[in-house]
Design a protein around this motif. Structure first.
Motif, PDB file in Angstrom:
ATOM      1  N   ALA A 106       0.832  -1.210   0.000  1.00 34.25           N
ATOM      2  CA  ALA A 106       0.000   0.000   0.000  1.00 34.25           C
ATOM      3  C   ALA A 106       0.864   1.256   0.000  1.00 34.25           C
ATOM      4  CB  ALA A 106      -0.931  -0.005   1.216  1.00 34.25           C
ATOM      5  N   VAL A 107       1.954   1.235   0.760  1.00 30.44           N
ATOM      6  CA  VAL A 107       2.864   2.391   0.776  1.00 30.44           C
ATOM      7  C   VAL A 107       3.492   2.594  -0.596  1.00 30.44           C
ATOM      8  CG1 VAL A 107       5.009   3.294   1.751  1.00 30.44           C
ATOM      9  CG2 VAL A 107       3.350   2.164   3.243  1.00 30.44           C
ATOM     10  N   VAL A 108       3.960   1.497  -1.191  1.00 29.05           N
ATOM     11  CA  VAL A 108       4.625   1.594  -2.498  1.00 29.05           C
ATOM     12  C   VAL A 108       3.661   2.081  -3.577  1.00 29.05           C
ATOM     13  CG1 VAL A 108       5.782   0.246  -4.285  1.00 29.05           C
ATOM     14  CG2 VAL A 108       6.303  -0.183  -1.898  1.00 29.05           C
ATOM     15  N   ILE A 109       2.408   1.661  -3.499  1.00 26.80           N
ATOM     16  CA  ILE A 109       1.425   2.062  -4.514  1.00 26.80           C
ATOM     17  C   ILE A 109       0.986   3.505  -4.309  1.00 26.80           C
ATOM     18  CG2 ILE A 109      -0.911   1.639  -5.372  1.00 26.80           C
ATOM     19  CD1 ILE A 109      -0.506  -1.294  -4.820  1.00 26.80           C
ATOM     20  N   SER A 110       0.748   3.891  -3.056  1.00 27.27           N
ATOM     21  CA  SER A 110       0.146   5.198  -2.787  1.00 27.27           C
ATOM     22  C   SER A 110       1.106   6.357  -3.036  1.00 27.27           C
ATOM     23  CB  SER A 110      -0.355   5.251  -1.340  1.00 27.27           C
ATOM     24  OG  SER A 110       0.729   5.142  -0.422  1.00 27.27           O
ATOM     25  N   LYS A 111       2.400   6.157  -2.773  1.00 26.02           N
ATOM     26  CA  LYS A 111       3.331   7.278  -2.853  1.00 26.02           C
ATOM     27  C   LYS A 111       3.417   7.888  -4.256  1.00 26.02           C
ATOM     28  CE  LYS A 111       5.061   8.359   0.264  1.00 26.02           C
ATOM     29  NZ  LYS A 111       4.669   9.356   1.279  1.00 26.02           N
ATOM     30  N   LYS A 116       1.437  12.417  -8.091  1.00 27.24           N
ATOM     31  CA  LYS A 116       0.640  12.889  -9.223  1.00 27.24           C
ATOM     32  C   LYS A 116      -0.520  13.760  -8.762  1.00 27.24           C
ATOM     33  CE  LYS A 116      -0.504  13.227 -13.512  1.00 27.24           C
ATOM     34  NZ  LYS A 116       0.336  14.049 -14.409  1.00 27.24           N
ATOM     35  N   ILE A 117      -1.185  13.375  -7.682  1.00 27.61           N
ATOM     36  CA  ILE A 117      -2.340  14.136  -7.201  1.00 27.61           C
ATOM     37  C   ILE A 117      -1.909  15.534  -6.746  1.00 27.61           C
ATOM     38  CG2 ILE A 117      -4.106  14.231  -5.400  1.00 27.61           C
ATOM     39  CD1 ILE A 117      -4.187  11.145  -5.535  1.00 27.61           C
ATOM     40  N   PHE A 118      -0.774  15.610  -6.049  1.00 27.75           N
ATOM     41  CA  PHE A 118      -0.299  16.900  -5.533  1.00 27.75           C
ATOM     42  C   PHE A 118       0.803  17.485  -6.421  1.00 27.75           C
ATOM     43  CE2 PHE A 118      -1.617  14.475  -1.684  1.00 27.75           C
ATOM     44  CZ  PHE A 118      -2.725  15.246  -1.362  1.00 27.75           C
ATOM     45  N   GLU A 119       0.717  17.225  -7.713  1.00 29.76           N
ATOM     46  CA  GLU A 119       1.777  17.639  -8.629  1.00 29.76           C
ATOM     47  C   GLU A 119       1.965  19.154  -8.647  1.00 29.76           C
ATOM     48  OE1 GLU A 119       3.143  16.821 -13.259  1.00 29.76           O
ATOM     49  OE2 GLU A 119       1.101  16.359 -12.612  1.00 29.76           O
ATOM     50  N   LYS A 120       0.865  19.911  -8.685  1.00 27.80           N
ATOM     51  CA  LYS A 120       0.979  21.379  -8.753  1.00 27.80           C
ATOM     52  C   LYS A 120       1.613  21.937  -7.486  1.00 27.80           C
ATOM     53  CE  LYS A 120      -2.957  21.958 -11.868  1.00 27.80           C
ATOM     54  NZ  LYS A 120      -4.292  22.574 -12.061  1.00 27.80           N
ATOM     55  N   GLU A 121       1.190  21.427  -6.344  1.00 28.89           N
ATOM     56  CA  GLU A 121       1.775  21.895  -5.080  1.00 28.89           C
ATOM     57  C   GLU A 121       3.249  21.514  -4.997  1.00 28.89           C
ATOM     58  OE1 GLU A 121      -0.991  20.251  -5.390  1.00 28.89           O
ATOM     59  OE2 GLU A 121      -2.554  21.640  -4.702  1.00 28.89           O
ATOM     60  N   ILE A 122       3.589  20.322  -5.476  1.00 24.54           N
ATOM     61  CA  ILE A 122       4.985  19.882  -5.467  1.00 24.54           C
ATOM     62  C   ILE A 122       5.822  20.753  -6.400  1.00 24.54           C
ATOM     63  CG2 ILE A 122       6.508  17.977  -6.126  1.00 24.54           C
ATOM     64  CD1 ILE A 122       4.360  16.061  -5.124  1.00 24.54           C
ATOM     65  N   TRP A 264       0.785  16.987   6.013  1.00 23.25           N
ATOM     66  CA  TRP A 264       0.816  15.520   5.991  1.00 23.25           C
ATOM     67  C   TRP A 264      -0.567  14.891   5.963  1.00 23.25           C
ATOM     68  CZ3 TRP A 264      -1.535  12.759   9.879  1.00 23.25           C
ATOM     69  CH2 TRP A 264      -1.913  13.472  11.022  1.00 23.25           C
ATOM     70  N   LEU A 265      -1.603  15.616   6.406  1.00 23.51           N
ATOM     71  CA  LEU A 265      -2.907  14.992   6.582  1.00 23.51           C
ATOM     72  C   LEU A 265      -3.519  14.489   5.269  1.00 23.51           C
ATOM     73  CD1 LEU A 265      -4.870  14.250   8.816  1.00 23.51           C
ATOM     74  CD2 LEU A 265      -6.038  16.438   8.452  1.00 23.51           C
ATOM     75  N   PRO A 266      -3.565  15.306   4.175  1.00 25.86           N
ATOM     76  CA  PRO A 266      -4.137  14.772   2.920  1.00 25.86           C
ATOM     77  C   PRO A 266      -3.379  13.555   2.401  1.00 25.86           C
ATOM     78  CG  PRO A 266      -3.949  17.160   2.825  1.00 25.86           C
ATOM     79  CD  PRO A 266      -3.203  16.732   4.033  1.00 25.86           C
ATOM     80  N   SER A 267      -2.057  13.615   2.483  1.00 27.78           N
ATOM     81  CA  SER A 267      -1.250  12.482   2.025  1.00 27.78           C
ATOM     82  C   SER A 267      -1.523  11.246   2.877  1.00 27.78           C
ATOM     83  CB  SER A 267       0.231  12.853   2.081  1.00 27.78           C
ATOM     84  OG  SER A 267       1.036  11.769   1.699  1.00 27.78           O
ATOM     85  N   PHE A 268      -1.725  11.448   4.169  1.00 22.44           N
ATOM     86  CA  PHE A 268      -1.980  10.326   5.068  1.00 22.44           C
ATOM     87  C   PHE A 268      -3.320   9.665   4.752  1.00 22.44           C
ATOM     88  CE2 PHE A 268      -3.666   8.786   9.205  1.00 22.44           C
ATOM     89  CZ  PHE A 268      -2.747   7.774   9.421  1.00 22.44           C
ATOM     90  N   PHE A 269      -4.337  10.461   4.422  1.00 18.73           N
ATOM     91  CA  PHE A 269      -5.634   9.892   4.101  1.00 18.73           C
ATOM     92  C   PHE A 269      -5.596   9.107   2.785  1.00 18.73           C
ATOM     93  CE2 PHE A 269      -7.512  12.871   7.221  1.00 18.73           C
ATOM     94  CZ  PHE A 269      -8.291  11.962   7.916  1.00 18.73           C
ATOM     95  N   PHE A 271      -2.970   7.510   1.741  1.00 21.21           N
ATOM     96  CA  PHE A 271      -2.323   6.252   2.132  1.00 21.21           C
ATOM     97  C   PHE A 271      -3.324   5.319   2.811  1.00 21.21           C
ATOM     98  CE2 PHE A 271      -0.511   4.139   5.917  1.00 21.21           C
ATOM     99  CZ  PHE A 271       0.146   3.113   5.282  1.00 21.21           C
ATOM    100  N   LEU A 272      -4.164   5.863   3.695  1.00 22.90           N
ATOM    101  CA  LEU A 272      -5.166   5.034   4.356  1.00 22.90           C
ATOM    102  C   LEU A 272      -6.140   4.431   3.352  1.00 22.90           C
ATOM    103  CD1 LEU A 272      -6.071   7.085   7.574  1.00 22.90           C
ATOM    104  CD2 LEU A 272      -4.617   5.056   7.375  1.00 22.90           C
ATOM    105  N   LEU A 273      -6.472   5.217   2.308  1.00 21.41           N
ATOM    106  CA  LEU A 273      -7.376   4.704   1.279  1.00 21.41           C
ATOM    107  C   LEU A 273      -6.772   3.483   0.595  1.00 21.41           C
ATOM    108  CD1 LEU A 273      -9.862   4.897  -0.564  1.00 21.41           C
ATOM    109  CD2 LEU A 273      -8.573   6.523  -1.977  1.00 21.41           C
ATOM    110  N   PHE A 274      -5.530   3.586   0.184  1.00 21.24           N
ATOM    111  CA  PHE A 274      -4.893   2.451  -0.503  1.00 21.24           C
ATOM    112  C   PHE A 274      -4.626   1.304   0.464  1.00 21.24           C
ATOM    113  CE2 PHE A 274      -4.081   5.691  -3.666  1.00 21.24           C
ATOM    114  CZ  PHE A 274      -4.283   4.986  -4.830  1.00 21.24           C
ATOM    115  N   LEU A 275      -4.367   1.631   1.728  1.00 21.99           N
ATOM    116  CA  LEU A 275      -4.201   0.573   2.714  1.00 21.99           C
ATOM    117  C   LEU A 275      -5.502  -0.207   2.884  1.00 21.99           C
ATOM    118  CD1 LEU A 275      -2.442  -0.819   4.833  1.00 21.99           C
ATOM    119  CD2 LEU A 275      -3.197   0.908   6.477  1.00 21.99           C
TER     120      LEU A 275
END
Length: 366
Positions: A106-111, A116-122, A264-269, A271-275
């Motif tokens: 799940a970690v490997v898939i979600s990262k 990609k989801i936060f591409e503009k912010e990154i 960290w909160l959006p990224s954590f959620f 990760f929880l989704l894919f977990l």
């Protein structure tokens, strides 16, 4: 057709499921669908991550497909190897290594998908980092050239100061011989007498020296200015040559680091989704009661286990019987006089041959 495919993805025995109810088949089809779509998400995530590394569509898609198939195989293996037991604790202990593996997947898939989801912010964070790196790069390069340029400027100022000092000296000598001619200083006699001529000659000599000094120092200043311009050009070239390295500072590790700079909160959620997606087939098997498929599978496995145990027991009995028969046969043979006489004859001939061979060997040594 689609239902059969998802049952295949679940790792369940299709032949057993064919004899089960539709509800049981739908349960395993749902588990297989989860496994399949998890593999699809792994393919997308790996392809994007590899594209940021290699910047090549074909290579990213190919290796992303390989990664997706690997995740599909792992998930299918994890789900298919979980067996229903009488105790939930036993089932959980059985599934715990698989849960750990599911968390890692799940970690490997979600990262990569987070990237990609936060591409503009990154990209915004990377832009700030690139600007900081550009300024730091200019400062570091300037440290290499600033002392040399400062030394050249100091030498140029020294040459100009030397000319200025000489000009002041010449101007003073000029004022001296003019004042002597006007009678304001010196002998205070008006006219161009011997003293005037002496001071005039001194001024002319200093003026000639000033002209020579100006020419010499001007040539030196031109050479120093050329060196200074060359150093400035080398400084600019080094900045230009190093700038593409900073501009390309957007690889996978840089993006992961930039992602960690965001909240960290959006990224954590995510990760929880894919977990949840990755572990849902495991928990579905753990939480669901024993179904028709589980009983039939257990019955088949028990039948095979019983048959194997029976065959092993029969082989052991046959072996023990064979040993008993052999013991009796050889026991009876020890009492036969004919066999005894034959073996005695053979033994006598063997001993004679050994003695003859020993005699020949010893004779050869002597």
């Amino acid at each position: 057709m689609l239902k059969r495919f998802f049952i295949l993805c679940s790792g369940a025995d299709a032949d057993i499921l064919d004899s089960c109810s539709s509800g049981e088949q739908n349960k395993y089809a749902g588990i297989g669908a989860t496994v399949f779509f998890t593999a699809v998400m792994a393919f997308v995530a790996a392809s994007y991550a590899l594209y940021t590394v290699f910047d090549n569509y074909f290579g990213a898609v190919f290796f992303g497909l390989v990664w997706g198939l690997l995740i599909f195989n792992l998930d299918r293996f994890i789900v298919s190897t979980i067996r229903k037991k009488e105790s939930f604790l036993d089932e959980f202990l059985q599934a715990s290594p698989r849960l750990i593996l599911a968390i890692i997947i799940a970690v490997v898939i979600s990262k990569p998908l987070e990237l990609k989801i936060f591409e503009k912010e990154i990209d915004r964070v990377l832009l700030e980092q690139k600007n900081d790196l550009t300024l730091a790069n200019k400062e570091q390069i300037a440290i290499q050239y600033t002392p040399a340029i400062a030394a050249i400027d100091a030498e140029i100022n020294s040459l100009k100061e030397e000319v200025s000092t000489k000009e002041t000296e010449v101007n003073n000598l000029y004022e001296t011989y003019i004042a002597e001619a006007e009678g304001r200083k010196g002998t205070e006699r008006i006219g161009k007498g011997p003293v005037y001529k002496e001071k005039r000659e001194k001024h002319d000599a200093a003026l000639a020296a000033l002209v020579t000094l100006k020419k010499t120092n001007n040539d030196k200043i031109i050479g120093l200015e050329t060196q200074k311009n060359e150093l400035a050009l080398a400084y600019e070239n080094q900045i230009v040559n190093s700038q593409p390295i900073i501009d390309n500072f957007d690889g996978l590790m840089a993006r992961v680091t930039a992602l960690n700079e965001l909240p960290w909160l959006p990224s954590f959620f995510i990760f929880l989704l894919f977990l949840a997606i990755e572990t849902s087939p495991i928990f579905a098997k753990l939480l669901s009661p024993k179904g028709e498929y589980d009983f039939k599978l257990e019955d088949i496995e028990g039948e095979v286990k019983t048959w194997v145990t029976q065959k092993e027991s029969q082989r052991r009995i046959v072996l023990d019987t064979d040993h008993t028969i052999n013991d009796r046969v050889y026991s009876d043979l020890t009492e036969e006089e004919e066999l005894y006489a034959y073996k005695k004859k053979i033994a006598r001939e063997m001993m004679k041959k050994q003695q003859d061979a020993f005699y020949k060997r010893q004779t050869g040594i002597l």
